[in-house]
Write a protein that holds these residues in place. Structure first.
Motif, PDB file in Angstrom:
ATOM      1  N   LEU A 392       0.836  -1.200   0.000  1.00 32.63           N
ATOM      2  CA  LEU A 392       0.000   0.000   0.000  1.00 32.63           C
ATOM      3  C   LEU A 392       0.869   1.248   0.000  1.00 32.63           C
ATOM      4  N   PHE A 393       1.919   1.235   0.801  1.00 29.86           N
ATOM      5  CA  PHE A 393       2.811   2.394   0.868  1.00 29.86           C
ATOM      6  C   PHE A 393       3.621   2.550  -0.410  1.00 29.86           C
ATOM      7  N   VAL A 394       3.983   1.424  -1.039  1.00 28.33           N
ATOM      8  CA  VAL A 394       4.749   1.500  -2.289  1.00 28.33           C
ATOM      9  C   VAL A 394       3.930   2.191  -3.380  1.00 28.33           C
ATOM     10  N   VAL A 395       2.685   1.717  -3.596  1.00 28.37           N
ATOM     11  CA  VAL A 395       1.869   2.323  -4.659  1.00 28.37           C
ATOM     12  C   VAL A 395       1.415   3.724  -4.266  1.00 28.37           C
ATOM     13  N   SER A 396       1.260   3.984  -2.975  1.00 27.58           N
ATOM     14  CA  SER A 396       0.934   5.342  -2.535  1.00 27.58           C
ATOM     15  C   SER A 396       2.086   6.288  -2.844  1.00 27.58           C
ATOM     16  N   GLY A 397       3.313   5.805  -2.655  1.00 24.10           N
ATOM     17  CA  GLY A 397       4.464   6.631  -2.985  1.00 24.10           C
ATOM     18  C   GLY A 397       4.580   6.906  -4.477  1.00 24.10           C
ATOM     19  N   LEU A 398       4.110   5.971  -5.298  1.00 23.25           N
ATOM     20  CA  LEU A 398       4.158   6.165  -6.748  1.00 23.25           C
ATOM     21  C   LEU A 398       3.135   7.193  -7.220  1.00 23.25           C
ATOM     22  N   THR A 399       1.971   7.220  -6.549  1.00 23.90           N
ATOM     23  CA  THR A 399       0.848   8.013  -7.056  1.00 23.90           C
ATOM     24  C   THR A 399       0.423   9.167  -6.157  1.00 23.90           C
ATOM     25  N   ARG A 400       0.970   9.235  -4.936  1.00 23.40           N
ATOM     26  CA  ARG A 400       0.557  10.233  -3.938  1.00 23.40           C
ATOM     27  C   ARG A 400      -0.896  10.054  -3.516  1.00 23.40           C
ATOM     28  N   CYS A 401      -1.424   8.870  -3.716  1.00 22.41           N
ATOM     29  CA  CYS A 401      -2.798   8.571  -3.293  1.00 22.41           C
ATOM     30  C   CYS A 401      -2.770   8.153  -1.822  1.00 22.41           C
ATOM     31  N   SER A 402      -3.829   8.490  -1.079  1.00 23.49           N
ATOM     32  CA  SER A 402      -3.895   8.177   0.341  1.00 23.49           C
ATOM     33  C   SER A 402      -3.826   6.675   0.588  1.00 23.49           C
ATOM     34  N   VAL A 403      -3.029   6.271   1.562  1.00 21.77           N
ATOM     35  CA  VAL A 403      -2.901   4.855   1.912  1.00 21.77           C
ATOM     36  C   VAL A 403      -4.240   4.298   2.390  1.00 21.77           C
ATOM     37  N   LEU A 404      -4.972   5.080   3.181  1.00 22.78           N
ATOM     38  CA  LEU A 404      -6.264   4.613   3.699  1.00 22.78           C
ATOM     39  C   LEU A 404      -7.279   4.437   2.572  1.00 22.78           C
ATOM     40  N   ALA A 405      -7.236   5.336   1.592  1.00 27.34           N
ATOM     41  CA  ALA A 405      -8.155   5.201   0.446  1.00 27.34           C
ATOM     42  C   ALA A 405      -7.843   3.928  -0.337  1.00 27.34           C
ATOM     43  N   ILE A 406      -6.566   3.639  -0.522  1.00 29.05           N
ATOM     44  CA  ILE A 406      -6.174   2.411  -1.222  1.00 29.05           C
ATOM     45  C   ILE A 406      -6.588   1.196  -0.402  1.00 29.05           C
ATOM     46  N   ALA A 407      -6.395   1.271   0.925  1.00 31.89           N
ATOM     47  CA  ALA A 407      -6.724   0.136   1.800  1.00 31.89           C
ATOM     48  C   ALA A 407      -8.212  -0.201   1.737  1.00 31.89           C
ATOM     49  N   ARG A 408      -9.069   0.818   1.612  1.00 28.43           N
ATOM     50  CA  ARG A 408     -10.515   0.547   1.531  1.00 28.43           C
ATOM     51  C   ARG A 408     -10.844  -0.251   0.270  1.00 28.43           C
ATOM     52  N   TYR A 409     -10.230   0.100  -0.839  1.00 34.30           N
ATOM     53  CA  TYR A 409     -10.473  -0.645  -2.072  1.00 34.30           C
ATOM     54  C   TYR A 409      -9.785  -2.012  -2.049  1.00 34.30           C
ATOM     55  N   ALA A 410      -8.739  -2.158  -1.200  1.00 33.05           N
ATOM     56  CA  ALA A 410      -8.024  -3.440  -1.129  1.00 33.05           C
ATOM     57  C   ALA A 410      -8.758  -4.453  -0.261  1.00 33.05           C
ATOM     58  N   PHE A 411      -9.730  -3.997   0.552  1.00 31.50           N
ATOM     59  CA  PHE A 411     -10.413  -4.901   1.481  1.00 31.50           C
ATOM     60  C   PHE A 411     -11.064  -6.103   0.785  1.00 31.50           C
ATOM     61  N   PRO A 412     -11.765  -5.934  -0.347  1.00 28.01           N
ATOM     62  CA  PRO A 412     -12.325  -7.126  -1.024  1.00 28.01           C
ATOM     63  C   PRO A 412     -11.255  -8.123  -1.457  1.00 28.01           C
ATOM     64  N   PHE A 413     -10.083  -7.622  -1.850  1.00 32.80           N
ATOM     65  CA  PHE A 413      -8.996  -8.527  -2.237  1.00 32.80           C
ATOM     66  C   PHE A 413      -8.480  -9.303  -1.029  1.00 32.80           C
ATOM     67  N   VAL A 414      -8.472  -8.653   0.136  1.00 31.37           N
ATOM     68  CA  VAL A 414      -8.085  -9.343   1.371  1.00 31.37           C
ATOM     69  C   VAL A 414      -9.040 -10.502   1.647  1.00 31.37           C
ATOM     70  N   LEU A 415     -10.336 -10.261   1.472  1.00 35.55           N
ATOM     71  CA  LEU A 415     -11.323 -11.320   1.694  1.00 35.55           C
ATOM     72  C   LEU A 415     -11.122 -12.474   0.716  1.00 35.55           C
ATOM     73  N   GLY A 416     -10.860 -12.142  -0.548  1.00 34.86           N
ATOM     74  CA  GLY A 416     -10.628 -13.185  -1.546  1.00 34.86           C
ATOM     75  C   GLY A 416      -9.407 -14.022  -1.216  1.00 34.86           C
ATOM     76  N   MET A 417      -8.324 -13.362  -0.790  1.00 38.13           N
ATOM     77  CA  MET A 417      -7.115 -14.092  -0.427  1.00 38.13           C
ATOM     78  C   MET A 417      -7.327 -14.905   0.842  1.00 38.13           C
ATOM     79  N   LEU A 418      -8.151 -14.390   1.771  1.00 34.70           N
ATOM     80  CA  LEU A 418      -8.429 -15.122   3.007  1.00 34.70           C
ATOM     81  C   LEU A 418      -9.180 -16.416   2.715  1.00 34.70           C
ATOM     82  N   LEU A 419     -10.054 -16.408   1.726  1.00 34.32           N
ATOM     83  CA  LEU A 419     -10.738 -17.641   1.319  1.00 34.32           C
ATOM     84  C   LEU A 419      -9.728 -18.673   0.813  1.00 34.32           C
ATOM     85  N   VAL A 420      -8.709 -18.217   0.066  1.00 30.70           N
ATOM     86  CA  VAL A 420      -7.668 -19.129  -0.401  1.00 30.70           C
ATOM     87  C   VAL A 420      -6.881 -19.686   0.779  1.00 30.70           C
ATOM     88  N   VAL A 421      -6.610 -18.836   1.769  1.00 35.34           N
ATOM     89  CA  VAL A 421      -5.902 -19.294   2.970  1.00 35.34           C
ATOM     90  C   VAL A 421      -6.673 -20.426   3.648  1.00 35.34           C
TER      91      VAL A 421
END
Length: 435
Positions: A392-421
């Protein structure tokens, strides 16, 4: 004369003799942090023997420090840097887009597949997020993705860096637990692909809901064939690495060495890489290595100390008193690893927690390779979960986009990966099919 000036001079004068010599000296310099780390680890253990009897540590005091295996870490980091500087990473992304670009969510799927291709060479999440993010985030935004959603997709796709072999995380795991790294790579193949597919499927679902990608390119066999042919040298690199490891031709460390040489030679042959680029590659790779290897150096004596004080046995006994259900024990381990991944980087987590949790996993009836794959896959969630969330911090540093804003959109991906776990946890065949 400064180091960079020497590199430029060798390139300008065309001294072909000094190019390989400079690369050799650079690789030796790059290896210094490894040997310093090993020395620190050994010094730490010897210091502890002044206050604890040597018999406490047992005969395995120095057996866990496999310097040869550890050398693969900076070599794979250097391979990833050379891949980007030589432009071969662009070719891999072109192949990914030509392969799945005709899907309804073609650009998003090709971005994820490109992260997977990059993971087959570099073994690093952060490197994949930075390399793929620079080339795809702006294109995703142009296609209709909100900037935070584009960043979240790249950060999530780059999680495959430690999950798809060859992986630095599995090298460290093999180092700490004394397991075969080649066998870990083999065991990780299916779980790593499943995580990549979960990111793709999650992105498809999000596109169905929000319609990020408004148009798509039609798939063309002619275009695909031309793109694959154009990227033949880039595709040759993962074939050499994985083919050599799985066939038994090289060890992972030898494969990493071959990969560095192959990528550099291809870059020089295609004139996308010059001798003056080599010092910069070595410097940037050494910076990353200087962060990872000292962590291992300090963590190894700590892990040995915990084992000598019977803390793993105490933990096993405590969980055994809490429950005797294997399913509940596995769920408790997953919960511990998810929380640990949120607050600490993967390498110290592996070095500190794997010796503690392995006895718990064995008590629950897990195979040691099954446990290793489950642990690394679960810790992979930490790359897109705050407060650490390195990707999150890497792509935030590339784009100057808020880390928290990216994290909110990343939440569904976390759920998908958790199902694989959970799938990996309760379907052992996925990581032990080769047994």
């Amino acid at each position: 004369m400064e180091f960079m000036t020497i590199g430029q001079a060798t390139a300008d004068l065309g001294w072909t003799f000094y190019g390989p010599l400079l690369a050799l000296v650079g690789l030796i310099v790059l290896g210094v942090p490894i040997w310093v780390a090993i020395g620190l680890g050994s010094l730490g253990m010897l210091t502890m023997t002044e206050t604890l009897p040597l018999s406490v540590f047992g005969e395995s005091l120095f057996e866990g420090i496999n310097a040869f295996a550890l050398i693969a870490v900076p070599l794979f980091i250097l391979t990833g840097d050379a891949l980007v500087r030589s432009g071969l990473s662009d070719k891999l992304l072109d192949v990914a887009e030509a392969s799945v670009g005709g899907m309804r969510t073609g650009l998003g799927s090709s971005t994820t597949l490109g992260c997977g291709f990059f993971a087959c060479i570099s073994g690093s999440d952060a490197a994949g997020a930075a390399a793929v993010g620079r080339m795809t985030i702006h294109r995703l935004v142009e296609r209709g993705y909100p900037l935070p959603a584009a960043c979240a997709l790249v950060a999530s796709g780059a999680c495959t860096g430690i999950l798809i072999p060859p992986s630095i995380a599995y090298i460290v795991m093999g180092l700490v637990l004394g397991m075969s790294v080649s066998t870990l790579f083999l065991a990780a193949a299916i779980p790593g692909v499943l995580v990549m597919l979960s990111v793709m499927i999650t992105n498809v679902v999000l596109n169905r809901l929000y319609g990020f990608e408004g148009d798509r390119a039609r798939f063309s066999w002619r275009r695909w064939g031309a793109t694959v042919w154009d990227a033949r040298w880039a595709l040759f690199v993962p074939v050499v690495i994985l083919g050599g490891i799985y066939s038994g031709l090289f060890t992972p460390t030898e494969a990493a060495s071959v990969a560095v040489v192959v990528v550099v030679l291809i870059g020089l042959h295609q004139k996308r890489l010059t001798l003056s680029d080599i010092p910069r590659m070595l410097e940037s790779s050494a910076r990353v290595c200087g962060v990872i290897v000292p962590i291992i150096a300090v963590s190894l004596p700590l892990a040995q100390t915990l084992a000598s004080l019977d803390i793993p046995q105490t933990l096993v006994g405590g969980i055994g008193e809490l429950t005797d259900s294997p399913a509940v024990i596995i769920l408790l381990m997953i919960g511990i690893l998810v929380l640990a991944g949120c607050v600490m980087e993967t390498t110290p987590n592996i070095v500190i927690l794997s010796p503690l949790l392995l006895p718990v996993a064995l008590q629950a009836g897990m195979n040691e390779f099954h446990f290793a794959i489950l642990m690394v896959t679960t810790l992979g969630l930490g790359f897109i979960t705050p407060p650490l969330g390195l990707n999150l911090f890497v792509v935030s540093g590339l784009t100057r986009c808020s880390v928290l804003a990216i994290a909110r959109y990343a939440f569904p991906f976390v759920l998908g990966m958790l199902l694989v776990v959970l799938l990996i946890a309760f379907v052992p065949w996925l990581s032990t099919w080769w047994l």
